[in-house]
Design a protein around this motif. Structure first.
Motif, PDB file in Angstrom:
ATOM      1  N   ARG A   1       0.852  -1.190   0.000  1.00 27.48           N
ATOM      2  CA  ARG A   1       0.000   0.000   0.000  1.00 27.48           C
ATOM      3  C   ARG A   1       0.889   1.240   0.000  1.00 27.48           C
ATOM      4  NH1 ARG A   1      -2.260   3.346   3.917  1.00 27.48           N
ATOM      5  NH2 ARG A   1      -4.392   4.060   3.507  1.00 27.48           N
ATOM      6  N   HIS A   2       0.776   2.047  -1.077  1.00 27.03           N
ATOM      7  CA  HIS A   2       1.641   3.216  -1.202  1.00 27.03           C
ATOM      8  C   HIS A   2       0.828   4.403  -1.703  1.00 27.03           C
ATOM      9  CE1 HIS A   2       5.455   1.478  -0.188  1.00 27.03           C
ATOM     10  NE2 HIS A   2       5.375   0.555  -1.123  1.00 27.03           N
ATOM     11  N   GLN A   3       1.247   5.586  -1.280  1.00 23.03           N
ATOM     12  CA  GLN A   3       0.679   6.841  -1.778  1.00 23.03           C
ATOM     13  C   GLN A   3       1.422   7.267  -3.028  1.00 23.03           C
ATOM     14  OE1 GLN A   3       0.726   9.920   1.144  1.00 23.03           O
ATOM     15  NE2 GLN A   3       0.083  11.522  -0.273  1.00 23.03           N
ATOM     16  N   CYS A   4       0.710   7.955  -3.921  1.00 18.91           N
ATOM     17  CA  CYS A   4       1.319   8.408  -5.168  1.00 18.91           C
ATOM     18  C   CYS A   4       2.493   9.349  -4.874  1.00 18.91           C
ATOM     19  CB  CYS A   4       0.286   9.129  -6.029  1.00 18.91           C
ATOM     20  SG  CYS A   4       0.949   9.841  -7.554  1.00 18.91           S
ATOM     21  N   GLY A   5       3.629   9.079  -5.524  1.00 23.88           N
ATOM     22  CA  GLY A   5       4.810   9.913  -5.349  1.00 23.88           C
ATOM     23  C   GLY A   5       5.577   9.655  -4.075  1.00 23.88           C
ATOM     24  N   GLU A   6       5.142   8.710  -3.261  1.00 18.78           N
ATOM     25  CA  GLU A   6       5.823   8.441  -1.990  1.00 18.78           C
ATOM     26  C   GLU A   6       7.186   7.805  -2.243  1.00 18.78           C
ATOM     27  OE1 GLU A   6       4.945   6.111   2.251  1.00 18.78           O
ATOM     28  OE2 GLU A   6       3.703   5.748   0.476  1.00 18.78           O
TER      29      GLU A   6
ATOM     30  N   GLY B   1       4.491   6.915  -9.799  1.00 17.78           N
ATOM     31  CA  GLY B   1       3.676   8.067 -10.107  1.00 17.78           C
ATOM     32  C   GLY B   1       4.304   9.394  -9.722  1.00 17.78           C
ATOM     33  N   ARG B   2       3.698  10.441 -10.242  1.00 17.89           N
ATOM     34  CA  ARG B   2       4.096  11.809  -9.912  1.00 17.89           C
ATOM     35  C   ARG B   2       2.862  12.545  -9.414  1.00 17.89           C
ATOM     36  NH1 ARG B   2       7.475  15.200 -14.195  1.00 17.89           N
ATOM     37  NH2 ARG B   2       8.999  13.637 -13.503  1.00 17.89           N
ATOM     38  N   SER B   3       2.917  12.966  -8.160  1.00 13.03           N
ATOM     39  CA  SER B   3       1.771  13.610  -7.532  1.00 13.03           C
ATOM     40  C   SER B   3       1.673  15.065  -7.968  1.00 13.03           C
ATOM     41  CB  SER B   3       1.879  13.522  -6.007  1.00 13.03           C
ATOM     42  OG  SER B   3       0.786  14.167  -5.393  1.00 13.03           O
ATOM     43  N   ALA B   4       0.440  15.499  -8.283  1.00 10.52           N
ATOM     44  CA  ALA B   4       0.167  16.894  -8.637  1.00 10.52           C
ATOM     45  C   ALA B   4      -1.108  17.308  -7.919  1.00 10.52           C
ATOM     46  CB  ALA B   4       0.033  17.055 -10.144  1.00 10.52           C
ATOM     47  N   GLY B   5      -0.979  17.631  -6.649  1.00 10.88           N
ATOM     48  CA  GLY B   5      -2.146  17.971  -5.847  1.00 10.88           C
ATOM     49  C   GLY B   5      -2.985  16.738  -5.567  1.00 10.88           C
ATOM     50  N   SER B   6      -4.221  16.751  -6.042  1.00 14.46           N
ATOM     51  CA  SER B   6      -5.109  15.605  -5.841  1.00 14.46           C
ATOM     52  C   SER B   6      -5.088  14.666  -7.040  1.00 14.46           C
ATOM     53  CB  SER B   6      -6.539  16.092  -5.599  1.00 14.46           C
ATOM     54  OG  SER B   6      -7.006  16.872  -6.684  1.00 14.46           O
ATOM     55  N   SER B   7      -4.121  14.827  -7.937  1.00 10.01           N
ATOM     56  CA  SER B   7      -3.988  13.966  -9.124  1.00 10.01           C
ATOM     57  C   SER B   7      -2.676  13.206  -9.067  1.00 10.01           C
ATOM     58  CB  SER B   7      -4.055  14.786 -10.420  1.00 10.01           C
ATOM     59  OG  SER B   7      -5.282  15.464 -10.525  1.00 10.01           O
ATOM     60  N   CYS B   8      -2.628  12.143  -9.873  1.00 11.64           N
ATOM     61  CA  CYS B   8      -1.418  11.334  -9.953  1.00 11.64           C
ATOM     62  C   CYS B   8      -1.238  10.892 -11.393  1.00 11.64           C
ATOM     63  CB  CYS B   8      -1.528  10.112  -9.036  1.00 11.64           C
ATOM     64  SG  CYS B   8      -0.050   9.067  -9.032  1.00 11.64           S
ATOM     65  N   ASN B   9      -0.031  11.111 -11.931  1.00 11.14           N
ATOM     66  CA  ASN B   9       0.262  10.766 -13.319  1.00 11.14           C
ATOM     67  C   ASN B   9       1.331   9.677 -13.360  1.00 11.14           C
ATOM     68  OD1 ASN B   9      -1.480  12.858 -14.228  1.00 11.14           O
ATOM     69  ND2 ASN B   9       0.178  14.347 -14.020  1.00 11.14           N
ATOM     70  N   ILE B  10       1.072   8.680 -14.224  1.00 10.00           N
ATOM     71  CA  ILE B  10       2.043   7.599 -14.436  1.00 10.00           C
ATOM     72  C   ILE B  10       2.428   7.642 -15.910  1.00 10.00           C
ATOM     73  CG2 ILE B  10       2.511   5.141 -14.176  1.00 10.00           C
ATOM     74  CD1 ILE B  10       0.188   4.965 -12.243  1.00 10.00           C
ATOM     75  N   SER B  11       3.679   7.957 -16.180  1.00 14.22           N
ATOM     76  CA  SER B  11       4.099   8.153 -17.573  1.00 14.22           C
ATOM     77  C   SER B  11       4.152   6.837 -18.340  1.00 14.22           C
ATOM     78  CB  SER B  11       5.471   8.836 -17.608  1.00 14.22           C
ATOM     79  OG  SER B  11       5.391  10.116 -16.994  1.00 14.22           O
TER      80      SER B  11
END
Length: 300
Positions: A64-69, A74-84
């Protein structure tokens, strides 16, 4: 009393925050399956930005992990998360979570290294709506002739690679996949169907019909319907009077009895008679002689 009121206020505040500050997870592109090396964006559509919603996931490794942790995914951008560039290890369950621990809906994402994926809704479909499934290839032509399966049974073959289910019902819920004769089959995805909310039809009004000339005149005061709210007001007032009057009367009686009860400081009133003095006895004898004289004068 003040502590109990404060606790009750805190409880109501927490209850309102849990019920009103909700978030919904969305994914773009809107598909539960995708190929490796594709771009994926997950967003928490929130009612209150101050709640601090972030994207979390639980992969097949039960991590269990948080985005960008720690830069793990992933790369966290506020309440969004992007996976390239997604990978098969990114397959898992995704959701939004606030600082207070509240969670949103969950989305299952499957990343495959194969040649075919099934594009299906990531969110539950409501009863009565139409849903379209697409069998997509990695290489052109992207939509080949495909066989669509539900729970392992063939539904039908579509030459365009699209299959639409009209007016879905709970019986359409199940595990779907597609098969291309030249490229193989896709992973399976579960499609959920939610019940359609029941709505009450508004009552039909007889006044919708065109009025006649006799009915077009404004109603008189005698023809007006009685105001039901006034009856409810009078009834409520009488009910409160019936309930509270006995309590008021009993309270007044108790206060009156309490105020007039004897106390230990009051001096008792003596009812003993004192013997008459000699002067009083002389006055009584003189009064008797006068009465006798008056009586004698009237005897002829």
């Amino acid at each position: 009393m003040e502590e109990a009121s404060l606790l009750w206020l805190l409880f109501l505040t927490s209850l309102l925050s849990c019920t009103t500050n909700q978030a919904s997870l969305t994914v773009s592109p809107s598909s539960s399956q995708m190929f490796e090396d594709e771009f994926v964006s997950l967003s928490c559509e929130e009612d209150d930005s101050s709640a601090g919603w972030t994207v979390w996931r639980n992969t097949s490794g039960h991590i269990r992990h948080q985005c960008g942790e720690l830069g793990k995914w992933g790369r966290s951008a506020g309440s969004s998360c992007n996976i390239s560039d997604v990978d098969s290890v990114d397959s898992g369950v995704y959701w939004c979570e606030s600082r207070e621990g509240a969670t949103s809906n969950t989305i299952n994402i499957t990343v495959t290294g194969g040649s075919v994926v099934l594009q299906s809704p990531v969110l539950p479909v409501m009863e009565g709506h139409d849903v379209t499934l697409t069998c997509r290839r990695r290489t052109p032509p992207s939509n080949p002739t495909a066989d669509f399966y539900k729970d392992g049974s063939l539904i039908r073959t579509e030459p365009t690679g699209h299959m639409t289910i009209h007016h879905v019902s709970r019986s359409d819920e199940g595990l779907y996949k597609c098969l291309s004769s030249s490229d193989g089959e896709s992973p399976s995805s579960w499609i959920s169907v939610t019940e359609k909310p029941t709505t009450t039809a508004p009552p039909t009004s007889a006044a919708s019909a065109p009025p006649t000339s006799a009915a077009s005149a404004p109603p008189t005061s005698a023809a007006l319907p009685p105001d039901s709210s006034s009856y409810h007001l009078v009834f409520g007032l009488l009910r409160h009077l019936v309930v509270f009057c006995p309590y008021c009367i009993s309270t007044v009686l108790m206060v009156s009895l309490y105020r007039h009860r004897p106390t230990g400081n009051e001096q008792p009133v003596s009812m003993a008679m004192t013997p008459p003095t000699q002067a009083e006895e002389g006055l009584d004898d003189g009064y008797d002689d006068v009465i006798t004289a008056v009586t004698t004068e009237h005897h002829f």
